[in-house]
Motif scaffolding. Structure first.
Motif, PDB file in Angstrom:
ATOM      1  N   GLY A  65     -77.621 102.691 -29.638  1.00 31.76           N
ATOM      2  CA  GLY A  65     -76.782 101.627 -30.172  1.00 31.76           C
ATOM      3  C   GLY A  65     -76.120 101.991 -31.484  1.00 31.76           C
ATOM      4  O   GLY A  65     -75.205 101.297 -31.931  1.00 31.76           O
ATOM      5  N   ILE A  66     -76.573 103.054 -32.114  1.00 28.66           N
ATOM      6  CA  ILE A  66     -75.990 103.460 -33.395  1.00 28.66           C
ATOM      7  C   ILE A  66     -75.149 104.695 -33.147  1.00 28.66           C
ATOM      8  O   ILE A  66     -75.669 105.768 -32.840  1.00 28.66           O
ATOM      9  CB  ILE A  66     -77.099 103.771 -34.423  1.00 28.66           C
ATOM     10  CG1 ILE A  66     -78.068 102.589 -34.534  1.00 28.66           C
ATOM     11  CG2 ILE A  66     -76.495 104.100 -35.773  1.00 28.66           C
ATOM     12  CD1 ILE A  66     -77.462 101.343 -35.136  1.00 28.66           C
ATOM     13  N   GLY A  67     -73.869 104.514 -33.297  1.00 28.66           N
ATOM     14  CA  GLY A  67     -72.962 105.641 -33.110  1.00 28.66           C
ATOM     15  C   GLY A  67     -72.535 106.189 -34.453  1.00 28.66           C
ATOM     16  O   GLY A  67     -73.210 106.010 -35.472  1.00 28.66           O
ATOM     17  N   LEU A 117     -71.376 103.214 -37.107  1.00 24.63           N
ATOM     18  CA  LEU A 117     -72.512 102.453 -37.629  1.00 24.63           C
ATOM     19  C   LEU A 117     -73.459 103.366 -38.387  1.00 24.63           C
ATOM     20  O   LEU A 117     -74.046 102.984 -39.413  1.00 24.63           O
ATOM     21  CB  LEU A 117     -73.242 101.759 -36.485  1.00 24.63           C
ATOM     22  CG  LEU A 117     -72.466 100.665 -35.763  1.00 24.63           C
ATOM     23  CD1 LEU A 117     -73.321 100.050 -34.671  1.00 24.63           C
ATOM     24  CD2 LEU A 117     -72.011  99.588 -36.710  1.00 24.63           C
ATOM     25  N   ALA A 126     -73.226  95.636 -36.742  1.00 26.35           N
ATOM     26  CA  ALA A 126     -73.441  95.927 -35.322  1.00 26.35           C
ATOM     27  C   ALA A 126     -73.195  94.686 -34.487  1.00 26.35           C
ATOM     28  O   ALA A 126     -73.529  93.575 -34.902  1.00 26.35           O
ATOM     29  CB  ALA A 126     -74.862  96.446 -35.106  1.00 26.35           C
ATOM     30  N   ASN A 127     -72.644  94.903 -33.296  1.00 31.22           N
ATOM     31  CA  ASN A 127     -72.451  93.751 -32.409  1.00 31.22           C
ATOM     32  C   ASN A 127     -73.730  93.495 -31.621  1.00 31.22           C
ATOM     33  O   ASN A 127     -74.718  94.224 -31.757  1.00 31.22           O
ATOM     34  CB  ASN A 127     -71.244  93.982 -31.484  1.00 31.22           C
ATOM     35  CG  ASN A 127     -71.473  95.124 -30.498  1.00 31.22           C
ATOM     36  OD1 ASN A 127     -72.598  95.424 -30.116  1.00 31.22           O
ATOM     37  ND2 ASN A 127     -70.401  95.755 -30.081  1.00 31.22           N
ATOM     38  N   LYS A 149     -74.668  93.835 -28.557  1.00 31.85           N
ATOM     39  CA  LYS A 149     -75.203  94.870 -27.672  1.00 31.85           C
ATOM     40  C   LYS A 149     -75.839  95.999 -28.470  1.00 31.85           C
ATOM     41  O   LYS A 149     -76.919  96.486 -28.126  1.00 31.85           O
ATOM     42  CB  LYS A 149     -74.084  95.418 -26.793  1.00 31.85           C
ATOM     43  CG  LYS A 149     -74.630  96.400 -25.771  1.00 31.85           C
ATOM     44  CD  LYS A 149     -73.551  97.022 -24.923  1.00 31.85           C
ATOM     45  CE  LYS A 149     -74.141  97.947 -23.873  1.00 31.85           C
ATOM     46  NZ  LYS A 149     -74.998  98.998 -24.409  1.00 31.85           N
ATOM     47  N   GLN A 150     -75.162  96.383 -29.540  1.00 33.65           N
ATOM     48  CA  GLN A 150     -75.703  97.468 -30.354  1.00 33.65           C
ATOM     49  C   GLN A 150     -77.023  97.049 -30.989  1.00 33.65           C
ATOM     50  O   GLN A 150     -77.980  97.829 -31.059  1.00 33.65           O
ATOM     51  CB  GLN A 150     -74.689  97.853 -31.438  1.00 33.65           C
ATOM     52  CG  GLN A 150     -73.467  98.519 -30.865  1.00 33.65           C
ATOM     53  CD  GLN A 150     -72.293  98.506 -31.823  1.00 33.65           C
ATOM     54  OE1 GLN A 150     -72.185  97.624 -32.673  1.00 33.65           O
ATOM     55  NE2 GLN A 150     -71.410  99.468 -31.683  1.00 33.65           N
ATOM     56  N   GLN A 151     -77.053  95.786 -31.437  1.00 35.45           N
ATOM     57  CA  GLN A 151     -78.299  95.301 -32.026  1.00 35.45           C
ATOM     58  C   GLN A 151     -79.419  95.366 -30.993  1.00 35.45           C
ATOM     59  O   GLN A 151     -80.547  95.790 -31.279  1.00 35.45           O
ATOM     60  CB  GLN A 151     -78.141  93.849 -32.467  1.00 35.45           C
ATOM     61  CG  GLN A 151     -77.172  93.611 -33.585  1.00 35.45           C
ATOM     62  CD  GLN A 151     -76.827  92.128 -33.677  1.00 35.45           C
ATOM     63  OE1 GLN A 151     -77.592  91.282 -33.210  1.00 35.45           O
ATOM     64  NE2 GLN A 151     -75.688  91.812 -34.255  1.00 35.45           N
ATOM     65  N   ASP A 175     -79.662  97.148 -28.293  1.00 34.29           N
ATOM     66  CA  ASP A 175     -80.051  98.517 -27.948  1.00 34.29           C
ATOM     67  C   ASP A 175     -80.936  99.118 -29.023  1.00 34.29           C
ATOM     68  O   ASP A 175     -81.958  99.755 -28.726  1.00 34.29           O
ATOM     69  CB  ASP A 175     -78.799  99.382 -27.770  1.00 34.29           C
ATOM     70  CG  ASP A 175     -78.023  99.027 -26.524  1.00 34.29           C
ATOM     71  OD1 ASP A 175     -76.859  99.440 -26.406  1.00 34.29           O
ATOM     72  OD2 ASP A 175     -78.600  98.330 -25.664  1.00 34.29           O
ATOM     73  N   CYS A 176     -80.535  98.951 -30.263  1.00 35.25           N
ATOM     74  CA  CYS A 176     -81.303  99.540 -31.351  1.00 35.25           C
ATOM     75  C   CYS A 176     -82.685  98.924 -31.423  1.00 35.25           C
ATOM     76  O   CYS A 176     -83.692  99.643 -31.572  1.00 35.25           O
ATOM     77  CB  CYS A 176     -80.553  99.344 -32.669  1.00 35.25           C
ATOM     78  SG  CYS A 176     -81.304 100.230 -34.038  1.00 35.25           S
TER      79      CYS A 176
END
Lengths: 442, 90
Positions: free
Chosen positions: B26-28, B31, B70-71, B73-75, B77-78
């Protein structure tokens, strides 16, 4: 220790959050920090400094929501300990309040405060609504909670959420008790802990009937609820509240009035099925109706009679069984494992999904019923030539070939080889044969 | 089983050691850069924050959103990645 910080020292975002917390209108988006500071000075510092009186409410843009202490409205002005304590009061077990975590906890506290404030408004509305619709205990409960909360305003916000939840829970069961009497004999276990709160006679009778019927129909309960619980839940959700009799009336047209007060639509449906088929039950039907007519007259009589009259389950169960036998036999032929069900609803359990919804993975599942095609395939597979037969055939062929080979080719070496192989058992016979053969040829 | 990404699987497969923060699911790059600016330059620092927030989903996701934007989805995932890592190794 003063809670008031010099607004100029605070960051813009901090000022913004403070203003939001105090329900003060924010200046337009593009304005300077000074505008925020000015607003902050005007409103926030005043609330911190002055006593809490109605005058303050008039001055500010507060929409009348300022029941709590000054420090509690401004999470950013709290100390770490106080913030943690406040969060704990709301049921949030906060971890360490550090520089990195403080912002998150403040945000959470703000959410809680806002929801508490909203809950306060809803509480007033709900109290009005519920006091009208429900009686006695529920309204008393509401009043008690309101008195408690009014008496102690600080505690009100804290207990608001749990009160709200409790109230909702309290209101839910009475409503369920009200409208669950059609399915009493299914949900009787739920009804037992829930005391009959309502004054309505029907519900009381129904709950008692439920207990009695449950005793009688215990052997049948296991079978009935599977099919009926779904129906009952659907019936409940499909607006049974408006008229519980609606379901029963549709089923029982003639004596609708008698059953309007004791609407057991499910039992009626079961009975209807039994009656619709055949004449075997016809004699019970007039009895049923006659009893029902008596019900109208004898509404004030003991509950036991009502229970007996309304629940014909012992009689009907047997009659239902008789009627259902011819139908069931067909199914039994197909699936001999199915349990009998008076409503004619059969359901085979679905094979559980491996590992889904935290179900433990079973590596051995019960065998599913096998279709005829699969059985045929298995039989065919069995009928194919088994392995040992193939091996025997192979050896037989080998022997035949050897014999042919021997007969066709009468070379000495081959014969000698063969004789050597057979030397054990056929030692004496082999050699004279060999000599003869050799002598004969030569 | 569920739809976990390759990154998630790789991260959860072994101790994180000195992996950079961008190794988290989730962290690219974007971010990751923002997190590094704030001082969270390694995955274990973010793990530290996750643990300090007592592995609470809501709090951690809020924190992630506030810190690096983070949006959802990213939240998600992380959080899922760190939670599973903790379940396996902590």
């Amino acid at each position: 220790m003063s809670f008031v910080e010099d607004p100029a020292c605070l960051s813009k975002s901090r000022l913004e959050s403070d203003l939001v917390a105090h329900n003060v209108e924010l200046p337009p988006a593009g304005s300077n920090k000074e505008a925020y500071v000015a607003l902050h000075l005007r409103h926030v510092d005043q609330t911190n400094a002055a006593d809490f009186s109605s005058d303050d409410d008039q001055e500010h843009n507060v929409a009348g929501e300022d029941p709590e202490g000054e420090k509690e409205l401004d999470p950013s002005a709290l100390t770490d300990e106080d913030l943690k304590a406040l969060l704990f009061k709301y049921g949030v077990k906060a971890g360490p309040i550090l520089a990195s975590t403080r912002a998150v906890y403040e945000k959470k506290l703000r959410h809680l405060l806002q929801s508490a404030a909203e809950g306060e408004l809803n509480e007033a509305e709900n109290a009005v609504l519920y006091s009208d619709s429900d009686e006695e205990d529920v309204s008393e409960g509401n009043e008690d909670e309101e008195k408690e909360s009014e008496g102690d305003q600080e505690k009100k916000s804290e207990t608001l959420e749990p009160n709200q939840q409790q109230r909702k829970e309290k209101n839910a069961p009475p409503q369920k008790c009200d409208f669950s009497y059609p399915q009493c004999f299914v949900l009787s276990s739920r009804l037992r802990p829930c005391p009959p709160r309502n004054n309505e006679h029907s519900s009381k009778r129904n709950s008692k009937n439920a207990l009695k019927s449950s005793e009688r129909t215990r052997p049948h309960r296991s079978q009935i609820p599977a099919g009926i619980s779904k129906v009952s839940s659907i019936a409940q959700h499909s607006g049974l509240r408006s008229g519980v009799p609606s379901g029963s009336q549709s089923v029982v047209p003639s004596s609708s009035s008698s059953f309007s007060s004791q609407a057991f639509s499910i039992t009626q449906m079961v009975e209807k099925e039994s009656w619709s088929a055949p004449p075997a039950c016809s004699h019970s039907e007039p009895e049923h109706w006659s009893r029902s007519s008596r019900l109208d007259n004898d509404i004030e009589e003991g509950d036991i009679i009502m229970g007996q009259s309304v629940y014909y389950t012992p009689k009907d169960s047997t009659s239902v069984k008789e009627i259902k036998d011819p139908v069931k036999d067909i199914l039994k032929d197909l699936l001999p494992d199915t349990k009998t069900s008076p409503t004619g609803i059969y359901a085979t359990p679905r094979r559980p999904i491996k590992g889904a919804a935290q179900r433990p993975i079973q590596y051995a599942y019960p065998d599913t019923p096998v279709s005829p095609t699969i059985v045929e395939r298995q039989d065919v597979a069995r009928r194919l030539v088994p392995v040992y037969v193939q091996v025997l055939v192979f050896f037989a062929l080998v022997c035949i070939l050897l014999l042919i080979f021997v007969n066709v080719e009468n070379t000495n070496s081959v014969v000698a080889l063969l004789e050597n192989v057979n030397q054990g058992p056929d030692g004496e016979e082999g050699i004279p044969v060999l000599d003869e053969a050799a002598g004969g040829d030569l | 089983m569920s739809s976990t990404s390759q990154k998630h699987k790789e991260f959860v497969a072994e101790p994180m050691g000195e992996k950079p923060v961008m190794a988290l699911a989730g962290i690219g790059e974007v971010l990751g850069g923002k997190l590094e600016e704030k001082g969270f330059d390694k995955a274990y620092v973010v793990l530290g924050q996750f643990l300090v927030l007592k592995k609470d989903e809501e709090l951690f996701r809020d924190w992630l959103k506030d810190t690096c934007g983070a949006n959802a989805k990213q939240q998600r995932d992380c959080f899922g990645c760190l939670k599973e890592w903790c379940d396996a190794f902590l």
